[in-house]
Design a protein around this motif. Sequence first.
Motif: not given
Lengths: 333, 177
Positions: B85-88, B91-94, B99-100
Amino acid sequence: MISPGVRHVRPREYQEACALLHERQAAPIAGGTELYLRMKQGVATPRSLVDLTDLPGMRQIERLADGTLRLGAAVTISALERSPLVAEAAPVLAEAAQRVGAPQIRNMGSLGGNLCQETMCWWYNRTALWRQAKEPCYKAGGSLCHVVDQEAVCYAAYRSDLAPILMSLEAELIVQGRQGERRMGIDELYSGDAAFPFTLAAGELISAVLVRPLGEGDVAAFAKHAHRRSIDYPLVSLAVAARGWTNGAAGRLRIVLGAVSGMPIRVPEAEALLEAAGAGERSVAEAAALVAKHAKPVRNVSFGAPAYRRHIAKVLARRLLGDLLARRRASSG
Amino acid sequence: MTPAGDGIERAPEAPLTLRVNGEEHTLAVRGHDTLLTVIRERLLLTGTKAGCTNGDCGLCTVLVDGEAMYACLMFAARCGGRDITTIEGLARGAVLHPLQEAWIQAGATQCGICTPGMILTAKAFLERVPRPSEVQVREAISGTLCRCTGYMKIIEAILLAANSGAPQPAPAAASGH
Ligand SMILES: Cc1cc2nc3c(=O)[nH]c(=O)nc-3n(C[C@H](O)[C@H](O)[C@H](O)COP(=O)(O)OP(=O)(O)OC[C@H]3O[C@@H](n4cnc5c(N)ncnc54)[C@H](O)[C@@H]3O)c2cc1C
Ligand code: SF4
Ligand code: FES
Ligand code: FES
């Protein structure tokens, strides 16, 4: 520079692994956190990497029928930290594990890799260009040392944080080879020569570490001093384990220094001082001075002058041994 | 022949299947490639940062089978069959990961180079310790350096996410910090 052609193999059986390791220029790999950096520095140049993590029992922590704690050599440092079996049998081992490097290193790094990490020196563990700019030292196959120039001795430091405590607990290692398996005391892993620190033969690997659990009356402690609390290697560390210490038995003490020599250093004179009946505050001070005397730090790590590290060895010894003595007295009083 | 994707013996340049953010990528990796270079230079997922590339800074932190690890110290050839898993992947779409969101709310980013590794470390940590104390948070992020924020806002963001209860199972009483 690492060769793009380095081969990665992952055997499933010990016989196969040992045969692969016996080939020229093959090295075992578990977490790879230590080996990778040495390959990058060009001081390790294996052509194939034999991944140990899928070998039977390698990632298992268990209690054997006689109570012995058996730790597979590819068990991660994080797993040691979190294991209920370790917490029950030897909580001091979980404490020491918790002090290794940083959380990410502990999630990757293994017990076997921790024990078999090479000795390190600021003059040697650098880029190939850096080494080529100077005459090769003993460890690089030459005939001088850039740090201490009197004797034909290498002073690279062995900085495992698990070795001192395992040595004080008198842990045993299971070693697999092409001829089958053998068992040896952890102290037999070390050659005493920092340039070539280990006694394992080509084709041999450690499959497990056996620890006799701490029982009633047994006491153990570990202390590490580093530049920062996380990420950094120890400048000096100290492990003590006393069996039969607080239950009126004769009591056997093991004191082991880490990171100030090419292998973990036991200090039998200090052990004897505190094992003796009637040991008091003066014995603690004397024992601490003996511990400091056995520390042989030299100017080959990035932080910490040798005198400072020797002084810290004494401070850690005074604390851990003072506490040990207090516990013995409290139990008998 | 051994099937690709299992991390088993293969000639250099043989194809390997990497599972990154739930997506499978089959690509030829060389024996010396690290997971970091493959993620950044082959998959072009540049959210994972390269710092020291020596295991000293934590900028390259990704999750491998749910645990935070330094991608700069890891041979890509050994990552077949593991879940990365990377930071990309957060998010789920928008819709940002809690945590973000917490990072934005607490103002925990300045230059931002430590942010991906910090957030991923925090994600793995909160999944294991849903209601941490401040001391536990400090310990958990101690493998990643931040040279901008002084860490306070980062700790705040992680505690905020923990107490928002979003990514974790039902909360007990908020723990002392
Ligand atoms: C930034 C950083 C900080 C660190 N800090 C610390 C620290 O504070 N304390 C500390 O103790 N260590 C520290 N380390 C060293 C190291 O990462 C850890 O000790 C780790 O546990 C090594 O395990 P590994 O599985 O990654 O080893 P690997 O890199 O896989 O192997 C290390 C060596 O052991 C050999 N080997 C591995 N497994 C076996 C086996 N079963 N039998 C025989 N040989 C084997 C390999 O061939 C290699 O030579 C640090 C490393 C880094 C990069
Ligand atoms: S202590 Fe001396 S011989 Fe050993 S690695 Fe360093 S410079 Fe070389
Ligand atoms: S880039 Fe991996 S730890 Fe610094
Ligand atoms: S925000 Fe710049 S390093 Fe952390």
